[in-house]
Design an enzyme around this catalytic site. Structure first.
Site, PDB file in Angstrom:
ATOM      1  N   CYS B 237       4.681   0.907 -33.250  1.00  0.00           N
ATOM      2  CA  CYS B 237       4.417   0.070 -32.145  1.00  0.00           C
ATOM      3  C   CYS B 237       3.648  -1.175 -32.875  1.00  0.00           C
ATOM      4  O   CYS B 237       3.717  -1.722 -33.750  1.00  0.00           O
ATOM      5  CB  CYS B 237       4.044   0.538 -30.844  1.00  0.00           C
ATOM      6  SG  CYS B 237       1.676   1.044 -31.046  1.00  0.00           S
ATOM      7  N   ARG B 242      -0.084   3.045 -28.529  1.00  0.00           N
ATOM      8  CA  ARG B 242       1.867   3.116 -27.084  1.00  0.00           C
ATOM      9  C   ARG B 242       2.284   4.049 -28.433  1.00  0.00           C
ATOM     10  O   ARG B 242       2.868   4.670 -27.706  1.00  0.00           O
ATOM     11  CB  ARG B 242       2.351   1.964 -27.327  1.00  0.00           C
ATOM     12  CG  ARG B 242       2.176   0.981 -26.430  1.00  0.00           C
ATOM     13  CD  ARG B 242       2.337  -0.568 -26.241  1.00  0.00           C
ATOM     14  NE  ARG B 242       2.110  -0.782 -27.448  1.00  0.00           N
ATOM     15  CZ  ARG B 242       3.215  -2.101 -27.399  1.00  0.00           C
ATOM     16  NH1 ARG B 242       3.753  -2.809 -26.466  1.00  0.00           N
ATOM     17  NH2 ARG B 242       2.937  -3.639 -28.429  1.00  0.00           N
TER      18      ARG B 242
END
Lengths: 147, 279
Positions: B237, B242
């Site tokens: 990410c 994430r």
């Protein structure tokens, strides 16, 4: 860096933070977050009139209400799941509410450096601070131009 | 169909019934570090992804020795069941879990739904910060099989093996690169790693209560984009938080044997001289 000409209330907050330990900074931020005022009813019904602050990972909306003496009162809509951003917005509101647009526009975007907030929160958050301030200034400018 | 490794998840009801178990340690790991002091699950301790889990100087995690110190101070032994939960659908809870696995702690679980579901169910939150008797935790050597570095990512890309970009569609397309006021996390170029498919992390969780989607939904989501279990998969990410959620989903909920998180992610790739980029 020597900071001069900050609005007095904001200066006071900056000086307070400058002298605090890391723990005191966190506690004070929490106190600001917990004192974050609810959105007034008239704005709750008109959320779409509020300006979004896209720089924040947290959904932040703000509204600048012009008062009879042309001072500006800022209202924020920030979810309770984001207490850090609430705390930072509350600091800005405490330091700047009621001031004239011209005074708000003079606040340098790095005014918070002497607060040494990076001892307590990440840079990323502090940068969100700058995002909120930039939008407050933008809103102040618009209100000055009669929008 | 059920999750391939359901033992890596607990639900709020299970956790509520195990709050006082001596061999269970509950760890809150949030994006917003003030959430824990304002109110947390009784008995839970806090780790902060930045101030606790990062190396103080280099762009890296804490060292093995430092990790041992953190785990010891939290009263964790090699047999402790560590349950992670947090805000933002468990982003940073998954990140902390990934790091615990990196240093060899095997008995880890995610609270399905995280903070959001616990709050929605109006379960108890307290301000008391507990302390546990210090242990003498011994970590294992770093498990590199779950962490990808840039050279591997380059090889993965050039040999057209699966890469998952879990950022938002605008970050993937390169439309968003220099977010104003985010200088420390910026990249000088926008776009994605060539060959990476876009599967934003949030598609793996239910918006209503932050729980993970069903095994059928997850399988359709990843297999539908060509991300299958028979090949090594690398997820990334912007800074690797994430994508640790996506890593958790692929590795444990769908049981892919070989999944790595590229924590250098876009803030490394988008600044890397000579790295190929697709838009």
């Amino acid at each position: 860096m020597l900071m001069t000409n900050l609005p007095p209330k904001l200066q006071e907050i900056v000086d307070d933070f400058a002298s605090m330990t890391r723990e005191e900074k966190l506690e004070t931020l929490i106190a600001y977050a917990e004192s974050f005022p609810p959105l007034p009813d008239w704005l709750t019904e008109a959320r779409d009139k509020m300006e979004a602050v896209p720089e924040c990972m947290t959904p932040v909306r703000l509204f600048a209400e012009k008062q009879p003496d042309s001072g500006i009162m800022f209202h924020f809509d920030i979810p309770p799941q984001s207490p850090t951003v609430r705390g930072l917005a509350a600091i800005l509101a405490n330091g700047l509410n009621g001031l004239q647009a011209e005074e708000i526009l003079t606040v340098p975007s790095d005014f918070f450096l002497p607060m040494k907030l990076d001892e307590a929160i990440t840079h990323q958050r502090i940068n969100g601070f700058m995002g909120v301030l930039a939008h407050m200034k933008h809103a102040a400018l618009e209100s000055m131009n009669g929008k | 169909m059920s999750y391939v490794h359901p033992e890596y998840l607990v639900d709020t009801e299970w956790l509520a019934a195990h709050l006082n178990d001596a061999d269970v340690r509950i760890i809150e790991s949030d994006e917003d570090p003030l959430l824990y002091p304002i109110g947390h699950i009784p008995g839970a301790v806090q780790v902060d992804w930045f101030s606790t889990l990062q190396h103080p100087l280099r762009r890296d995690f804490l060292t093995k020795e430092k990790f041992e110190e953190v785990a010891s101070n939290l009263g964790i032994t090699k047999d402790t069941t560590v349950v992670f939960y947090g805000d933002k659908s468990n982003w940073f809870a998954c990140y902390a879990l990934w790091l615990f696995q990196y240093y060899g702690h095997r008995n880890v679980k995610i609270l399905n739904g995280g903070r959001a579901k616990w709050e929605q169910e109006k379960r108890e939150l307290v301000k008391d910060v507990p302390s546990y008797e210090k242990t003498n935790y011994k970590a294992k050597d770093a498990d590199k099989s779950i962490r990808a570095f840039r050279d591997e990512v380059l090889k993965q890309s050039s040999s057209k093996k699966p890469l998952v970009d879990v950022r938002s569609p605008k970050e993937y397309s390169g439309e968003l690169i220099s977010m104003p006021n985010y200088p420390q996390e910026g990249a000088t170029r926008g776009g994605h790693i060539p060959g990476a498919v876009s599967i934003p992390w949030a598609q793996a969780v239910n918006e209503a209560d932050s729980t993970f989607k069903t095994p059928e939904e997850l399988r359709a989501l990843y297999e539908g984009k060509g991300i299958k279990s028979d090949e090594e998969v690398i997820a990334y990410c912007r800074i690797g938080e994430r994508s640790s959620l996506t890593w958790f989903v692929l590795k444990y909920l769908l049981g892919y044997p070989n999944v790595k998180n590229y924590d250098g992610s876009w803030t490394e790739w988008g600044n890397l001289v000579d790295a190929p980029i697709e838009k």
